[in-house]
Design a protein around this motif. Structure first.
Motif, PDB file in Angstrom:
ATOM      1  N   THR A  25       0.857  -1.180   0.000  1.00 34.65           N
ATOM      2  CA  THR A  25       0.000   0.000   0.000  1.00 34.65           C
ATOM      3  C   THR A  25       0.896   1.233   0.000  1.00 34.65           C
ATOM      4  OG1 THR A  25      -0.036   0.149   2.404  1.00 34.65           O
ATOM      5  CG2 THR A  25      -1.773  -1.193   1.359  1.00 34.65           C
ATOM      6  N   GLN A  26       0.308   2.379  -0.295  1.00 34.87           N
ATOM      7  CA  GLN A  26       1.083   3.624  -0.204  1.00 34.87           C
ATOM      8  C   GLN A  26       1.589   3.830   1.214  1.00 34.87           C
ATOM      9  OE1 GLN A  26      -1.332   6.867  -1.712  1.00 34.87           O
ATOM     10  NE2 GLN A  26      -0.511   6.610  -3.781  1.00 34.87           N
ATOM     11  N   GLU A  27       0.775   3.462   2.190  1.00 31.02           N
ATOM     12  CA  GLU A  27       1.163   3.630   3.591  1.00 31.02           C
ATOM     13  C   GLU A  27       2.393   2.784   3.920  1.00 31.02           C
ATOM     14  OE1 GLU A  27      -1.968   2.997   2.518  1.00 31.02           O
ATOM     15  OE2 GLU A  27      -2.957   4.874   3.037  1.00 31.02           O
ATOM     16  N   ALA A  28       2.372   1.522   3.518  1.00 30.89           N
ATOM     17  CA  ALA A  28       3.501   0.630   3.802  1.00 30.89           C
ATOM     18  C   ALA A  28       4.754   1.088   3.059  1.00 30.89           C
ATOM     19  CB  ALA A  28       3.139  -0.800   3.415  1.00 30.89           C
ATOM     20  N   PHE A  29       4.568   1.496   1.820  1.00 27.28           N
ATOM     21  CA  PHE A  29       5.698   1.953   1.014  1.00 27.28           C
ATOM     22  C   PHE A  29       6.294   3.235   1.605  1.00 27.28           C
ATOM     23  CE2 PHE A  29       7.280   3.329  -3.393  1.00 27.28           C
ATOM     24  CZ  PHE A  29       8.342   2.446  -3.376  1.00 27.28           C
ATOM     25  N   ALA A  30       5.424   4.132   2.020  1.00 26.97           N
ATOM     26  CA  ALA A  30       5.880   5.386   2.636  1.00 26.97           C
ATOM     27  C   ALA A  30       6.705   5.091   3.884  1.00 26.97           C
ATOM     28  CB  ALA A  30       4.686   6.275   2.981  1.00 26.97           C
ATOM     29  N   GLU A  31       6.249   4.154   4.666  1.00 28.18           N
ATOM     30  CA  GLU A  31       6.973   3.800   5.890  1.00 28.18           C
ATOM     31  C   GLU A  31       8.349   3.214   5.570  1.00 28.18           C
ATOM     32  OE1 GLU A  31       6.423   0.872   9.738  1.00 28.18           O
ATOM     33  OE2 GLU A  31       4.630   1.709   8.795  1.00 28.18           O
ATOM     34  N   ILE A  32       8.401   2.345   4.576  1.00 26.77           N
ATOM     35  CA  ILE A  32       9.674   1.749   4.169  1.00 26.77           C
ATOM     36  C   ILE A  32      10.650   2.827   3.700  1.00 26.77           C
ATOM     37  CG2 ILE A  32      10.769   0.316   2.386  1.00 26.77           C
ATOM     38  CD1 ILE A  32       8.221  -1.472   2.524  1.00 26.77           C
ATOM     39  N   LEU A  33      10.133   3.798   2.950  1.00 31.16           N
ATOM     40  CA  LEU A  33      10.984   4.855   2.395  1.00 31.16           C
ATOM     41  C   LEU A  33      11.265   5.974   3.393  1.00 31.16           C
ATOM     42  CD1 LEU A  33       9.421   5.217  -1.182  1.00 31.16           C
ATOM     43  CD2 LEU A  33      11.473   3.934  -0.521  1.00 31.16           C
ATOM     44  N   GLY A  34      10.561   5.972   4.503  1.00 30.38           N
ATOM     45  CA  GLY A  34      10.733   7.040   5.483  1.00 30.38           C
ATOM     46  C   GLY A  34      10.127   8.351   5.014  1.00 30.38           C
ATOM     47  N   LEU A  35       9.029   8.254   4.261  1.00 26.73           N
ATOM     48  CA  LEU A  35       8.338   9.426   3.734  1.00 26.73           C
ATOM     49  C   LEU A  35       6.898   9.432   4.220  1.00 26.73           C
ATOM     50  CD1 LEU A  35       9.506   9.138   0.008  1.00 26.73           C
ATOM     51  CD2 LEU A  35      10.453  10.657   1.752  1.00 26.73           C
ATOM     52  N   GLY A  36       6.230  10.539   4.040  1.00 23.03           N
ATOM     53  CA  GLY A  36       4.817  10.616   4.348  1.00 23.03           C
ATOM     54  C   GLY A  36       3.987  10.037   3.218  1.00 23.03           C
ATOM     55  N   VAL A  37       2.787   9.579   3.558  1.00 22.23           N
ATOM     56  CA  VAL A  37       1.884   9.004   2.559  1.00 22.23           C
ATOM     57  C   VAL A  37       1.538  10.041   1.495  1.00 22.23           C
ATOM     58  CG1 VAL A  37      -0.373   7.931   2.199  1.00 22.23           C
ATOM     59  CG2 VAL A  37       0.962   7.367   4.228  1.00 22.23           C
ATOM     60  N   LYS A  38       1.328  11.279   1.901  1.00 23.17           N
ATOM     61  CA  LYS A  38       0.997  12.339   0.942  1.00 23.17           C
ATOM     62  C   LYS A  38       2.137  12.553  -0.057  1.00 23.17           C
ATOM     63  CE  LYS A  38      -2.324  14.909   3.697  1.00 23.17           C
ATOM     64  NZ  LYS A  38      -2.678  16.197   4.287  1.00 23.17           N
ATOM     65  N   HIS A  39       3.371  12.406   0.424  1.00 25.60           N
ATOM     66  CA  HIS A  39       4.522  12.579  -0.464  1.00 25.60           C
ATOM     67  C   HIS A  39       4.581  11.451  -1.490  1.00 25.60           C
ATOM     68  CE1 HIS A  39       8.378  14.421  -1.498  1.00 25.60           C
ATOM     69  NE2 HIS A  39       8.824  13.185  -1.681  1.00 25.60           N
ATOM     70  N   ARG A  45       1.541  10.483  -8.584  1.00 26.52           N
ATOM     71  CA  ARG A  45       0.712  11.289  -9.492  1.00 26.52           C
ATOM     72  C   ARG A  45       1.555  12.154 -10.414  1.00 26.52           C
ATOM     73  NH1 ARG A  45      -1.322  13.001  -4.770  1.00 26.52           N
ATOM     74  NH2 ARG A  45      -0.925  15.164  -5.344  1.00 26.52           N
ATOM     75  N   GLY A  46       2.828  12.303 -10.107  1.00 29.64           N
ATOM     76  CA  GLY A  46       3.699  13.160 -10.902  1.00 29.64           C
ATOM     77  C   GLY A  46       3.638  14.604 -10.471  1.00 29.64           C
ATOM     78  N   ALA A  47       2.980  14.863  -9.338  1.00 31.46           N
ATOM     79  CA  ALA A  47       2.869  16.233  -8.843  1.00 31.46           C
ATOM     80  C   ALA A  47       4.192  16.730  -8.277  1.00 31.46           C
ATOM     81  CB  ALA A  47       1.782  16.320  -7.775  1.00 31.46           C
ATOM     82  N   THR A  48       5.043  15.809  -7.889  1.00 31.29           N
ATOM     83  CA  THR A  48       6.378  16.156  -7.398  1.00 31.29           C
ATOM     84  C   THR A  48       7.372  15.156  -7.953  1.00 31.29           C
ATOM     85  OG1 THR A  48       7.671  16.663  -5.424  1.00 31.29           O
ATOM     86  CG2 THR A  48       6.193  14.804  -5.251  1.00 31.29           C
TER      87      THR A  48
END
Length: 116
Positions: A25-39, A45-48
């Protein structure tokens, strides 16, 4: 709102594809990467854009080459076909006269300038 750059969209789509393929999930991936879910969502989405550090961490986390995020995966059959076609072109080019070769080289360089 910042306009999405085509490269950010493409990398984001690839990032999402491989994350989902890994069953994260985005949540699990964000945690692995040390980033926020919004990031993570914004990157997908290509917004950043995606930093080199994040690209490296995602590559390590998903156990895939980092260039898959940049270019997508090229399967082995496509690599072989491309290799065969390159070899055929090389053979054809080697048969040209020096003047013909120079002309073809100039044309190809112009085409590649437009594409890259």
């Amino acid at each position: 709102m910042q306009d999405k750059k085509a490269i950010n969209i493409e990398i984001g789509q690839n990032l999402k594809f491989y994350r989902e393929a890994a069953g994260l999930t985005q949540e699990a991936f964000a945690e692995i990467l040390g980033l926020g879910v919004k990031h993570v969502s914004a990157m997908e989405r290509g917004a950043t854009g995606v930093s080199i550090n994040t690209l490296r961490n995602a590559s390590l986390a998903l156990s895939i080459p980092a260039d898959y995020f940049l270019f997508g995966q090229i399967d082995e059959m496509e690599k072989q076909t491309r290799g065969d076609e390159i070899q055929l072109l090389t053979t054809k080019l080697s048969r040209l006269s020096p003047k013909e070769f120079q002309t073809v080289k100039e044309i190809l360089n112009k085409i590649l300038e437009v594409l890259m």
